[in-house]
Design an enzyme around this catalytic site. Sequence first.
Site, PDB file in Angstrom:
ATOM      1  CE  LYS A   1      13.013  45.239  78.616  1.00  0.00           C
ATOM      2  NZ  LYS A   1      12.781  46.563  78.028  1.00  0.00           N
TER       3      LYS A   1
ATOM      4  CE  LYS B   1      19.584  46.418  74.361  1.00  0.00           C
ATOM      5  NZ  LYS B   1      18.692  46.684  75.492  1.00  0.00           N
TER       6      LYS B   1
END
Length: 329
Positions: A259, A153
Amino acid sequence: MTYKFEFRPLARKFLRSLTTSHGNWDIRESIIIRLIDDAARMGFGEIAPISWFGSETLTQALDFCHQLPQEITAKEIFTIPDDLPACQFGFESALEELATKGNNQCPMPHAQCPMPNAPCPMPHYSALLPAKQGALNAWQNLWEEGYRTFKWKIGVDAIAQELAIFDLLIRSLPDTAKLRLDANGGLNYSEAQLWLENCDKFSEKMEFIEQPLAVAEFAGMLQLSQMYKTAIALDESVATIAQLKAAYQQGWRGIFVIKPAIAGSPSKLRQFCRQYNIDAVFSSVFETAIGRKAALQLAAELSQHNRALGFGTNHWFEQQEDTWLESLW
């Protein structure tokens, strides 16, 4: 056919805070649903919304479950509105499990596994590293467990600090490793350019950057995707099936991060992916084993480019999934 319907809320604590450009995440909440048919067979599904990613809120999902009768039909399930995508996924997944009851095989067919002779399932998963400097000490153990693709991230700290950590991280990774960076829409245009310039120096290890700009800056990401060697993947911009369709219609032919647990109806997702043959990376939303099984089944059916699946997330939770389900009912 009519099914008996039951549901239970569930909360699991992360072993450490998950840090993204949206802030810190400490507890993963979801809803486990159970459908029981006339033969007393059970099908489980999971509703695991992430409202800041574009799905309904957990409260909205709970309200929807509370207002349903104790017996529902397949027709009612397939008419769940599109503004409840996580609910669509959870209920259809439970139906599909009932339809395939007794099939406990791995959802990744052997012929589609990128490393069929290696220990299953780690090698074809991408492992999520801790943000900031934690990544430098975390990848080695994951490498030993069999992971070869890592995700880190960015956009959570000063860009100069993150670039310095990135340089150390990517130089330390073995030559056969692949790295994905995920900004969660936390960069501005000039920051994205700086990241891409640095990533291009390590093109042999860099796979892509996920969602460098905010959802509203689609045109900027489309432009950046044509300027650098490092690929860009859309994530928040394509959270739901409606967004997937919109991005494709606007000309995106790069990577789509899907997702499944928040995308919406699995049947509609199948239809879209098969119609357009998109370059998709299937990814987790930190669902339980119930949601993960259904999501991996979709990935096995629809993955076209042998990209590592973004489901290397189990190490973020205590390994007690074999006990909590029994405690719910």
